[in-house]
Design an enzyme around this catalytic site. Structure first.
Site, short mmCIF file in Angstrom:
data_model
loop_
_atom_site.label_atom_id
_atom_site.label_comp_id
_atom_site.label_asym_id
_atom_site.label_seq_id
_atom_site.Cartn_x
_atom_site.Cartn_y
_atom_site.Cartn_z
CB CYS A 1 36.93 58.70 31.03
SG CYS A 1 37.47 60.39 31.36
CB CYS B 1 39.39 59.45 27.73
SG CYS B 1 40.23 58.87 29.22
CG HIS C 1 41.20 57.99 32.81
ND1 HIS C 1 40.09 58.80 32.73
CD2 HIS C 1 40.97 57.13 33.84
CE1 HIS C 1 39.21 58.42 33.65
NE2 HIS C 1 39.73 57.42 34.33
CG ASN D 1 36.32 71.25 42.44
OD1 ASN D 1 36.68 72.02 43.33
ND2 ASN D 1 35.25 71.46 41.71
N GLY E 1 34.36 66.69 45.71
CA GLY E 1 33.22 66.75 44.81
C GLY E 1 33.58 66.66 43.35
CB SER F 1 32.09 64.74 38.39
OG SER F 1 32.75 65.49 37.38
CG HIS G 1 40.73 62.56 32.18
ND1 HIS G 1 40.87 61.59 31.23
CD2 HIS G 1 41.50 63.59 31.78
CE1 HIS G 1 41.68 62.03 30.27
NE2 HIS G 1 42.07 63.25 30.60
CG HIS H 1 38.80 67.67 35.02
ND1 HIS H 1 38.79 66.49 35.72
CD2 HIS H 1 37.72 68.36 35.46
CE1 HIS H 1 37.73 66.46 36.53
NE2 HIS H 1 37.07 67.59 36.40
CD GLN I 1 34.52 72.79 36.61
OE1 GLN I 1 33.65 73.57 36.22
NE2 GLN I 1 34.30 71.86 37.53
CG HIS J 1 41.78 84.65 44.22
ND1 HIS J 1 41.61 84.48 45.58
CD2 HIS J 1 40.69 84.10 43.63
CE1 HIS J 1 40.46 83.85 45.80
NE2 HIS J 1 39.89 83.60 44.64
CG HIS K 1 43.62 81.14 47.92
ND1 HIS K 1 44.09 81.66 49.10
CD2 HIS K 1 43.16 82.20 47.22
CE1 HIS K 1 43.90 82.97 49.12
NE2 HIS K 1 43.34 83.33 47.98
CG PHE L 1 33.32 66.99 58.25
CD1 PHE L 1 32.60 66.80 57.08
CD2 PHE L 1 33.96 65.90 58.82
CE1 PHE L 1 32.50 65.55 56.49
CE2 PHE L 1 33.87 64.64 58.23
CZ PHE L 1 33.14 64.47 57.07
#
Ligand code: H2U
Ligand code: ZN
Length: 340
Positions: free
Chosen positions: A52, A55, A115, A153, A159, A161, A164, A166, A168, A281, A298, A312
């Protein structure tokens, strides 16, 4: 013909924060489903994964080695979407081909060295630490950039990746589309009504009750009247707050507590680690007057009726306007029933 019933009859709802309409089609909720069934994620992960890139102690894709961190860890994204310095962008002569250069930076926030955990599985004090990091990052990056977007996310359905835990933070010199819409709506409301849109909205929702998922002394979690995603929620303070770093210590404690509670309800909903995209926000971080703003988060989860059936955003949503089946009131009642 019987009387109009919003839990049965198709109608449109207005999103006062963005100025967009939504089609609600509650009668469709029971239609048969023969579409895509998502794979469920493998349930067990090791506490440490040598493969990972998040980690502690591991080497990331570009060669940097993570320190042996034991709580949260923030680093500059190795594949950032925004750069601090770029050459001046040319203006195009055509009014149809508008372009602007943009600067900024992107960071990754590891929530925990573990992890195998997700936010709702972490100890309350560790979630509280994540709240502090969100606030610190907004304060620090807000000194240089106009808009600081904290987000997460969660789950490969959104999406993400890497499992672990996390999030952003992206910060830049432009005000992106979503905050631009929210800024305009909140400013116009303040000019018209003399009060803060989202404070009035929280009061209205608390009085009605039917879309409230949970609340405590400082915070309200609700399914917005205009929610697009089936189990979408907003997290709102009861009192005026412009930005994450304005939150008091007690407000942060209570934010950690209510977040843990409703994220656990999310996980209990379909007995899975509930995927979502979330973000904060708050008022933009330039020198403008933002008294019309109110901090909020949100949460946009894609799942519709089980761990394997997602909504979808296609067809009518892409070409006409967003649409949902179960009503926000039904979603709020279901989430309430899953609270611990
Ligand atoms: P997700 O939250 O969507 O999984 O993205 C993780 C981020 O981590 C992604 O933006 C970054 C990717 O650029 N990343 C690094 O900065 N270093 C790495 O070694 C791998 C991934
Ligand atoms: Zn890991």
């Amino acid at each position: 013909m019987t009387a109009f019933d919003p839990s049965q009859h198709p109608h449109r709802r207005y999103n006062v924060l963005t100025g967009e309409w939504l089609l609600v089609s509650p009668h469709r909720a029971l239609r048969p489903w023969k579409g895509k069934v998502e794979e469920t994620a493998p349930p067990q992960r090791p506490a440490y994964d040598p493969g990972c890139y998040l980690c502690p102690g591991n080497r990331r894709a570009e060669g940097v080695v993570n320190p042996p961190y034991d709580s949260t860890y923030v680093f500059v994204n190795d594949f950032r979407a925004l750069l601090d310095e770029i050459p001046t962008a040319p203006t195009d002569d055509s009014p149809l081909l508008r372009i602007q250069g943009t600067r900024g930076t992107c960071r990754v926030i590891c929530f925990s060295p573990r992890h195998d955990l997700t936010l709702p599985q972490m100890a309350l004090t560790d979630i509280r630490r994540v709240v502090d990091v969100w606030a610190e990052q907004t304060a620090e990056l807000g000194r240089s950039w106009r808009w600081v977007q904290v987000f997460e996310n969660k789950g490969d359905l959104m999406g993400c990746s890497n499992p672990h835990p996390h999030g952003q933070v992206w910060a830049g010199d432009a005000l992106p589309n979503e905050p631009t819409k929210e800024d305009a709506a909140q400013r116009a409301y303040r000019e018209r009504q003399g009060s803060v849109l989202l404070l009035d909205y929280v009061r209205t929702e608390l009085a009605r009750g039917e879309r409230i998922v949970d609340s405590n002394a400082d915070w309200v979690v609700l399914v917005p009247f205009w929610a697009i995603w089936p189990y979408e929620v907003m997290v709102l303070p009861r009192e005026p707050v412009l930005r994450l770093y304005d939150l008091s210590s007690l407000q942060r404690d209570r934010l950690a507590a209510i977040t843990q509670r409703f994220l656990q309800a999310y996980d209990a909903l379909f007995q899975c680690s509930f995927p979502y995209s979330m973000g904060w926000h708050g008022a933009p971080t330039d020198a403008g007057n933002y008294a019309h703003w109110q901090l909020h988060a949100h949460y946009y989860p894609p799942l519709l009726r089980s761990a394997t059936v997602r909504k979808f955003m296609v067809g009518y949503e892409l070409l006409a306007e967003a649409q949902r089946d179960i009503t926000p009131e039904q979603a709020a009642a279901t989430l309430r029933s899953r609270l611990g």
